[in-house]
Design a protein around this motif. Structure first.
Motif, mmCIF file in Angstrom:
data_model
loop_
_atom_site.group_PDB
_atom_site.id
_atom_site.type_symbol
_atom_site.label_atom_id
_atom_site.label_comp_id
_atom_site.label_asym_id
_atom_site.label_seq_id
_atom_site.Cartn_x
_atom_site.Cartn_y
_atom_site.Cartn_z
ATOM 1 N N GLN A 569 4.665 23.461 -24.675
ATOM 2 C CA GLN A 569 3.864 24.769 -24.104
ATOM 3 C C GLN A 569 4.401 26.067 -24.754
ATOM 4 O OE1 GLN A 569 5.408 23.306 -20.134
ATOM 5 N NE2 GLN A 569 5.009 25.577 -19.520
ATOM 6 N N ASN A 570 3.602 26.943 -24.375
ATOM 7 C CA ASN A 570 4.389 28.357 -24.863
ATOM 8 C C ASN A 570 5.301 28.775 -23.599
ATOM 9 O OD1 ASN A 570 2.439 28.332 -27.211
ATOM 10 N ND2 ASN A 570 1.094 29.537 -26.152
ATOM 11 N N SER A 571 6.253 29.556 -24.235
ATOM 12 C CA SER A 571 7.245 29.956 -23.108
ATOM 13 C C SER A 571 6.388 31.288 -22.861
ATOM 14 C CB SER A 571 8.465 30.355 -23.771
ATOM 15 O OG SER A 571 9.160 29.306 -24.304
ATOM 16 N N LEU A 572 6.443 31.479 -21.257
ATOM 17 C CA LEU A 572 5.649 32.439 -20.643
ATOM 18 C C LEU A 572 6.722 33.389 -19.905
ATOM 19 C CD1 LEU A 572 2.245 30.859 -19.709
ATOM 20 C CD2 LEU A 572 2.699 32.545 -21.678
ATOM 21 N N TRP A 573 7.473 34.002 -20.248
ATOM 22 C CA TRP A 573 8.614 34.583 -19.587
ATOM 23 C C TRP A 573 8.007 35.905 -19.066
ATOM 24 C CZ3 TRP A 573 11.855 33.974 -24.592
ATOM 25 C CH2 TRP A 573 12.325 32.646 -24.578
ATOM 26 N N ALA A 574 8.378 36.400 -17.664
ATOM 27 C CA ALA A 574 7.595 37.559 -17.132
ATOM 28 C C ALA A 574 8.822 38.080 -16.343
ATOM 29 C CB ALA A 574 6.677 37.073 -16.065
ATOM 30 N N TYR A 575 8.780 39.805 -16.501
ATOM 31 C CA TYR A 575 9.687 40.507 -15.734
ATOM 32 C C TYR A 575 9.104 41.866 -15.254
ATOM 33 C CZ TYR A 575 10.561 42.873 -20.230
ATOM 34 O OH TYR A 575 10.350 43.633 -21.349
ATOM 35 N N ASN A 576 9.589 42.321 -14.118
ATOM 36 C CA ASN A 576 9.149 43.644 -13.714
ATOM 37 C C ASN A 576 9.618 44.710 -14.686
ATOM 38 O OD1 ASN A 576 9.170 46.209 -12.006
ATOM 39 N ND2 ASN A 576 8.692 44.518 -10.502
ATOM 40 N N ASP A 577 8.737 45.684 -14.823
ATOM 41 C CA ASP A 577 8.794 46.748 -15.857
ATOM 42 C C ASP A 577 9.939 47.764 -15.293
ATOM 43 O OD1 ASP A 577 7.460 48.441 -13.990
ATOM 44 O OD2 ASP A 577 5.821 48.418 -15.469
ATOM 45 N N ARG A 578 10.486 47.644 -14.090
ATOM 46 C CA ARG A 578 11.702 48.277 -13.780
ATOM 47 C C ARG A 578 12.924 47.729 -14.639
ATOM 48 N NH1 ARG A 578 15.083 45.442 -9.798
ATOM 49 N NH2 ARG A 578 15.917 47.133 -8.990
ATOM 50 N N LEU A 579 12.823 46.693 -14.880
ATOM 51 C CA LEU A 579 13.785 46.077 -15.888
ATOM 52 C C LEU A 579 13.831 46.609 -17.455
ATOM 53 C CD1 LEU A 579 16.279 44.315 -16.746
ATOM 54 C CD2 LEU A 579 14.749 42.399 -16.872
ATOM 55 N N GLU A 580 14.732 47.315 -17.829
ATOM 56 C CA GLU A 580 14.767 47.674 -19.351
ATOM 57 C C GLU A 580 15.893 47.055 -20.075
ATOM 58 O OE1 GLU A 580 12.701 49.943 -20.599
ATOM 59 O OE2 GLU A 580 11.508 50.695 -19.028
ATOM 60 N N GLY A 581 15.624 47.116 -21.487
ATOM 61 C CA GLY A 581 16.858 46.797 -22.294
ATOM 62 C C GLY A 581 16.503 45.029 -22.593
ATOM 63 N N VAL A 582 15.634 44.543 -22.392
ATOM 64 C CA VAL A 582 15.077 43.085 -22.996
ATOM 65 C C VAL A 582 14.488 43.040 -24.178
ATOM 66 C CG1 VAL A 582 13.533 41.283 -22.264
ATOM 67 C CG2 VAL A 582 14.644 42.643 -20.300
ATOM 68 N N GLU A 583 15.345 42.120 -24.885
ATOM 69 C CA GLU A 583 14.981 41.760 -26.412
ATOM 70 C C GLU A 583 15.213 40.372 -26.325
ATOM 71 O OE1 GLU A 583 17.522 44.260 -28.751
ATOM 72 O OE2 GLU A 583 16.601 46.432 -28.344
ATOM 73 N N PRO A 584 14.178 39.711 -26.249
ATOM 74 C CA PRO A 584 14.210 38.187 -26.332
ATOM 75 C C PRO A 584 14.227 37.898 -27.902
ATOM 76 C CG PRO A 584 11.923 39.086 -26.063
ATOM 77 C CD PRO A 584 12.848 40.281 -26.049
ATOM 78 N N LEU A 585 15.082 36.550 -27.807
ATOM 79 C CA LEU A 585 15.151 35.795 -28.831
ATOM 80 C C LEU A 585 14.236 34.666 -29.091
ATOM 81 C CD1 LEU A 585 18.921 35.583 -28.960
ATOM 82 C CD2 LEU A 585 17.648 36.978 -30.633
ATOM 83 N N PRO A 586 13.904 34.039 -30.092
ATOM 84 C CA PRO A 586 12.778 32.764 -30.270
ATOM 85 C C PRO A 586 13.093 31.693 -29.247
ATOM 86 C CG PRO A 586 13.757 33.516 -32.368
ATOM 87 C CD PRO A 586 14.553 34.175 -31.589
ATOM 88 N N PHE A 587 14.527 31.670 -28.582
ATOM 89 C CA PHE A 587 14.627 30.573 -27.856
ATOM 90 C C PHE A 587 15.325 30.914 -26.319
ATOM 91 C CE2 PHE A 587 18.099 31.963 -30.526
ATOM 92 C CZ PHE A 587 19.280 32.150 -29.912
ATOM 93 N N THR A 588 15.463 32.278 -26.213
ATOM 94 C CA THR A 588 15.767 32.769 -24.812
ATOM 95 C C THR A 588 15.446 34.066 -24.485
ATOM 96 O OG1 THR A 588 17.494 32.868 -23.467
ATOM 97 C CG2 THR A 588 18.076 33.376 -25.526
ATOM 98 N N MET A 589 15.113 34.511 -23.381
ATOM 99 C CA MET A 589 15.040 35.974 -22.701
ATOM 100 C C MET A 589 16.486 36.621 -22.682
ATOM 101 S SD MET A 589 12.964 37.012 -19.533
ATOM 102 C CE MET A 589 13.591 38.757 -18.766
ATOM 103 N N TYR A 590 17.476 35.603 -22.200
ATOM 104 C CA TYR A 590 18.946 36.241 -21.952
ATOM 105 C C TYR A 590 19.763 36.673 -23.197
ATOM 106 C CZ TYR A 590 17.159 33.043 -18.211
ATOM 107 O OH TYR A 590 16.750 32.465 -17.140
ATOM 108 N N ASN A 591 19.366 37.807 -23.785
ATOM 109 C CA ASN A 591 19.899 38.380 -25.073
ATOM 110 C C ASN A 591 20.381 39.520 -24.548
ATOM 111 O OD1 ASN A 591 20.669 38.742 -27.631
ATOM 112 N ND2 ASN A 591 18.840 40.059 -28.157
#
Length: 602
Positions: A569-591
């Motif tokens: 299945q496709n990864s469907l990560w979601a976050y509130n736009d109050r959060l800045e600095g998110v730069e996802p990698l192909p295998f994780t959002m926690y970068n």
């Protein structure tokens, strides 16, 4: 004609019912254009004012949601689940990391070099890195981590990461108790460590990429006792070098991470990250209300909720192919009670599961399952069929010669007829060739709604071709994994999802005969031989050579079929736009979460 609970048409309707059941929840479904950041400054301020507003701010709390509670193991060398990884991804680190192209980049090691014949890898560590308790990180911690994984008691204690130490020099002698000295990892000085391999290694950085644990915390604790030690489980006692410290928990409800002010890459902007354990069915509502700020691993937002979330003006969605897949596994062999008690994985003692021992039976089951229907009905089309257990993102993925098990109940029935599995008493179900009752047990875990909905659908599809399936009550994930590991002797089919490692396509960690994660207990010498060939220097230094070997292995996997890959299945990560600095990698959002910040921090 076999008696069936539902016809093919009704299966399709039931799949659609799955859509209705999701869509009729608390959250209305709407659509709108991509809700990314606005291009214009609607507040009418100057360009300078807008830039000032976007400068990172220190402070604030971010709340994440996961739908199953961690089992409680927060020691990187012993954890097993993605839910525990949600904590460890923020608290612990490795010598090297990866970028968006899956290339290795510096982590706790700032640079490295290999010798001419690729038997030694020397890494130069960052200086001034401190553990959460203020102690200095050194090469001795690296040596201790790998020595613990190589320890003779590691596997019996529940450890499953031996793939990282098996190629290292002296591993066999050390794990067998023939010597007290482990030659594989050596501290040259406080900030230099050398990995030594028994043979030339084609990918040494992969083996140096495991998460490091602190020697000063665990040195007095025998490896056999580490899993139950408070240092592996309790907030405040779990110590890493990462940007956040694990400080509080209400077990199975909430897990609190606080920033590590002495973090070596700079003090994180966020003050806290709070993980809440919530039912998957209410995640979207909590995201909409702002009670939850982000939903990521292991599965992100439910596909049925995609349009609802997309319609929320304050939510960003990251959609990309998942680095993993869901499987229907076949328990081909079972361990003995003695081996389970001792923690041994000894294929010579395994007991064949005669009910599904013939690969043609497994192939018939595969043809009976409507994988496209599952993707359309449960994933809303946000996924893909895989015929190989190697992730599509890897250069090694090649299903050109694999068997494609398209939905073909007639083929399934024909195969079973030829094998002598026919209905001899007109009860609607097939008996085995000796005329005995043939019942296939099927198990699955709770927590993941897609799996929970898939299980009865798969049962019905198999019964459509006359296979009598005993679909048992689902178990909570931690209990389920324990039973999978211990090999309850009457398991036949199981559902599970795998998040794959991104460092290398080598499938040995999941499908090697002695791999702890080989829950199917697949024992195929040809498979092991091919996986070995793909890593054998000097030929394997050439990627084209490895690709051809993995092509043969993928073909073998699809034919012998230790598991049917249901879908990725496709990864469907979601976050509130109050959060800045998110730069996802192909295998994780926690970068680089130390660079995350919230716009409303005070």
């Amino acid at each position: 004609m076999f008696k069936s609970k539902i016809s093919f048409l009704l299966i399709a309707l039931l799949l659609m019912l799955g859509i209705v059941l999701v869509a009729c929840g608390d959250d209305p479904e709407e659509t709108q254009d991509d809700p990314n950041k606005q291009e214009e400054n609607e507040g009418g301020g100057t360009e300078g004012e807008e830039e000032k507003e976007m400068e990172p701010k220190s402070g604030g709390t971010l709340t994440g949601a996961m739908y199953s509670a961690p089992a409680g193991m927060f020691n990187p060398i012993f954890y097993e689940e993605a839910y525990e990884a949600n904590i460890l991804s923020f608290t612990h680190e490795s010598l090297v990391s990866q970028n968006e192209s899956l290339e290795f980049i510096p982590g706790l090691a700032k640079e490295w070099e290999t010798n001419d014949d690729q038997t030694e890898l020397t890494l130069y560590l960052e200086e001034g890195v401190t553990w959460h308790d203020g102690e200095e990180f050194t090469a001795d911690d690296v040596v201790f981590t790998y020595k613990s994984i190589a320890d003779p008691d590691y596997v019996a204690a529940g450890g499953i990461r031996t793939a990282y130490v098996e190629p290292l020099l002296g591993y066999e002698e050390y794990v067998n108790g023939e010597t007290d000295e482990f030659q594989g990892v050596v501290a040259v000085d406080d900030y230099t460590v050398t990995f030594k391999f028994a043979e030339p290694n084609i990918n040494p950085l992969y083996y140096a990429s495991f998460t490091i644990i602190p020697e000063h915390v665990f040195s007095a604790i025998p490896v056999a006792e580490m899993p139950e030690a408070s240092e592996s489980r309790d907030p405040g006692k779990v110590i890493g070098t990462g940007p956040f410290k694990f400080t509080e928990m209400v077990e199975r409800e909430q897990y609190v991470l606080e920033r590590h002010d002495g973090y070596w890459q700079g003090t994180p902007y966020l003050e806290k990250i709070v993980w809440r354990v919530v039912a998957q069915s209410v995640m979207t509502g909590l995201l909409e209300s702002g009670e939850v700020d982000f939903i990521a691993d292991p599965n992100g937002i439910p596909p049925a909720d995609y349009e609802t979330v997309q319609a929320l003006g304050n939510i960003e969605i990251i959609e990309q192919p998942d680095f993993g897949y869901q499987i229907l596994g076949f328990k081909q062999n079972h361990r003995t009670a003695e081996d389970v008690e001792s923690g041994a994985l000894n294929p010579e003692n395994w007991v064949p599961n005669e009910k599904i021992a013939d690969p043609k039976i497994r192939q018939a089951i595969a043809y009976a399952i409507n994988r496209e229907g599952l993707i359309e009905g449960l994933l809303y089309g946000r996924g893909a069929i895989l015929n190989s257990p190697i992730a599509k993102q890897f250069w090694a993925y090649d299903e050109s010669e694999t068997m494609n098990y398209g939905y073909d109940p007639d083929m399934a029935g024909s195969i079973l007829d030829e094998l002598g599995y026919v209905d001899t008493n007109d009860d609607g179900f097939r008996e085995d060739p000796e005329g005995n009752e043939w019942v296939i047990n099927m198990d699955y875990p709770t927590g993941n709604e897609l799996r929970e909905k898939s299980a009865p659908l798969i049962e019905q599809m198999l019964e459509e071709v006359g296979i009598n399936v005993n679909l048992r009550q689902p178990k909570e994930m931690s209990a389920y994994v324990e039973d999978l590991t211990n090999d309850n002797s009457d398991w036949d089919l199981y559902l599970l999802g795998w998040s794959l490692g991104s460092a290398d396509p080598d499938p040995t960690g999941l499908w090697g005969t002695k791999a702890a994660y080989n829950f199917s207990r697949w024992n195929n010498p040809q498979s092991d031989e091919l996986m070995q060939q793909a890593l054998q220097a000097p030929e394997a230094f050439e990627q084209d050579y490895r690709k051809e070997v993995y092509k043969d292995w993928q073909k073998l996997f699809s034919e012998d079929l230790p598991a049917l890959i249901l879908y990725a299945q496709n990864s469907l990560w979601a976050y509130n736009d109050r959060l800045e600095g998110v730069e996802p990698l192909p295998f994780t959002m926690y970068n680089n979460p130390h660079l995350w910040w919230v716009t409303d921090a005070e």
